[in-house]
Write an enzyme that holds these catalytic residues in place. Structure first.
Site, short mmCIF file in Angstrom:
data_model
loop_
_atom_site.label_atom_id
_atom_site.label_comp_id
_atom_site.label_asym_id
_atom_site.label_seq_id
_atom_site.Cartn_x
_atom_site.Cartn_y
_atom_site.Cartn_z
N ASP A 16 0.86 -1.20 0.00
CA ASP A 16 0.00 0.00 0.00
C ASP A 16 0.89 1.24 0.00
O ASP A 16 2.02 1.18 -0.47
CB ASP A 16 -0.97 -0.06 1.19
CG ASP A 16 -2.24 0.72 0.92
OD1 ASP A 16 -2.16 1.86 0.46
OD2 ASP A 16 -3.34 0.18 1.16
N HIS B 201 2.07 2.02 -3.12
CA HIS B 201 1.14 2.97 -3.72
C HIS B 201 1.67 4.41 -3.71
O HIS B 201 0.91 5.34 -3.83
CB HIS B 201 -0.23 2.89 -3.03
CG HIS B 201 -0.94 1.60 -3.27
ND1 HIS B 201 -2.23 1.36 -2.86
CD2 HIS B 201 -0.53 0.45 -3.88
CE1 HIS B 201 -2.59 0.12 -3.22
NE2 HIS B 201 -1.57 -0.45 -3.83
#
Ligand SMILES: *[C@@H]1O[C@H](CO)[C@@H](O)[C@H](O)[C@H]1NC(C)=O
Ligand SMILES: *[C@@H]1O[C@H](CO)[C@@H](O)[C@H](O)[C@H]1NC(C)=O
Ligand SMILES: *[C@@H]1O[C@H](CO)[C@@H](O)[C@H](O)[C@H]1NC(C)=O
Length: 393
Positions: free
Chosen positions: A216, A239
């Site tokens: 993430d 991310h």
């Protein structure tokens, strides 16, 4: 006469042995407090006993130091190390490995694994590992964070390896003055919600020289955060570095003065991202991303001021104000053709968005990148792809 000589000698001795500003330490070794370090037995109580003594110790006899020795594996259940401590500086030296229980029952209803709360001047360093053994959790959606700091002013985190958290690896809330450097944070690309470092309601934070590869956000900067500097971070997979999301459920949330420079995004889902909810209020402002290298990132530059994945705020004209954002010297390749995506709300728009010296090519052979903007005001100079959609304000 002899008595006087003795007294003088004693005084000289006391002067030499008296507390000084040199970095002497007082060691509280968890093994001496009964930790087994065999990787199987729960060592939480020994850690808590050692912490309690360390936290009570005074600075005068050296910096109180909790030692987790090398060559051993310590298993900890969810634990909270609470301050305030007596000394204004306390050290946690992690040379061994700390692991979380893989039996999810041991977590009970705890949402955090290792928590530090109300400890000022805390410094955590060493060559050890903190391993959340999170793979048992990745299938479910229990929100177990690995390492959480709450109200720890003057926090320093350096050198450790953080692995496989069930959820966020390091989360920081309500802290002022944090220095993070030379960390390595690793979890598989497909592990859900395994943010590297999460910051909320905190200010004066410096993060540098770290490697973050997770499933993430590498770094997420959330509500109430300001004066955050990030430099020399290698991010990806993951991310990217994200501001927000801000303003969920109509909330007033703010982030300002975030400066990210000299970072690399490799194979990330996003690069530099600002995300705010439709229907929210507050602001994200004074944000710069400078000297960024992207390699095969899906969304190298992205602002979404209309975030509303479930359509719950479809009718709302409200938005979090996004302004004074600069992307400067961002170069490399995008995995998609849409390399710059600036989607701002119709009601508010984004203002003073500056794009300067951008060169993002497509990593798909023969394809060209392009940009998209809605309701964006600012300037663009020397950009590939061209950003004609930015309307000068
Ligand atoms: C990185 O952070 C450390 C600790 O906060 C600081 O001493 C150092 O100056 C920083 N380095 C850079 C290049 O910003
Ligand atoms: C962030 O960087 C700016 C400019 O280099 C510097 O003035 C400021 O002190 C830094 N802040 C922190 C928290 O390190
Ligand atoms: C980013 O990539 C460049 C080029 O490969 C390299 O020189 C630099 O050290 C990298 N920076 C970081 C923070 O990894």
């Amino acid at each position: 006469m002899q008595g006087i000589v003795l007294t003088i000698l004693l005084m000289i001795f006391m002067l030499i042995a008296s507390p000084c500003s040199c970095a002497r330490t007082q060691v509280f070794d968890v093994v001496r407090y009964g930790a087994f370090g065999n990787g199987k037995t729960d060592d939480s109580q020994a850690f808590l006993r050692a912490w309690s003594d360390m936290c009570k110790a005074s600075r005068a006899r050296g910096i109180p130091t909790l030692v987790i020795p090398r060559g051993k594996v310590f298993q900890l259940k969810p634990v909270a190390f609470l301050g305030p401590c007596n000394s204004n500086i306390v050290l946690v030296l992690v040379e061994g490995t700390i692991i979380a229980p893989v039996n999810t029952q041991e977590w009970k209803d705890k949402s955090m694994w290792i928590q530090f709360s109300n400890v000022n001047g805390l410094s955590i360093t060493g060559n050890g590992n903190i391993d959340g053994q999170g793979s048992v959790w990745w299938k479910s959606c229990f929100p177990n964070k690995a390492l959480h700091f709450n109200n720890c002013n003057g926090l320093q985190l350096t050198k450790l390896r953080h692995l496989n958290s069930p959820r966020n690896h390091i989360s920081i809330s309500s802290c002022n003055g944090v220095h993070i450097s030379h960390l390595n944070i690793f979890a598989p690309e497909e592990s859900p919600n395994t943010d590297g470092i999460d910051i909320s309601t905190s200010r004066n934070i410096e993060i540098n020289n770290s490697v973050i590869q997770t499933g993430d956000d590498c770094i997420a900067i959330n509500e109430g955060s300001s004066y955050i500097n990030v430099s020399s971070v290698a991010c990806g997979p993951g991310h990217g570095i994200s501001i927000g999301s801000l303003g969920q459920n109509g909330k007033y949330e703010t982030v300002e003065e975030v400066h990210v420079r000299d970072c690399n995004f490799t194979g990330t889902q996003n690069g530099a991202r600002i995300k705010t909810w439709k229907g929210g209020s507050g602001y994200a402002r004074k944000i710069t991303f400078e000297n960024i290298r992207v390699r095969n990132s899906q969304n190298p530059i992205i602002i979404d001021q209309n975030y509303d994945p479930f359509g719950t705020n479809a009718g709302s004209q409200k938005a979090v104000k996004v302004s004074d954002v600069t992307f400067k010297d961002v170069r490399g390749t995008a995995a998609k053709e849409l390399a710059i995506d600036l989607t701002c709300s119709q009601g508010m728009g984004c203002t003073n968005i500056v794009l300067d010296e951008i060169d993002i090519q497509s990593s798909i052979p023969g394809k060209r990148t392009y940009s998209h903007c809605d309701n964006v005001h600012g300037t663009a100079r020397a950009c590939n792809p061209a950003v004609p959609c930015v309307a000068s304000s």
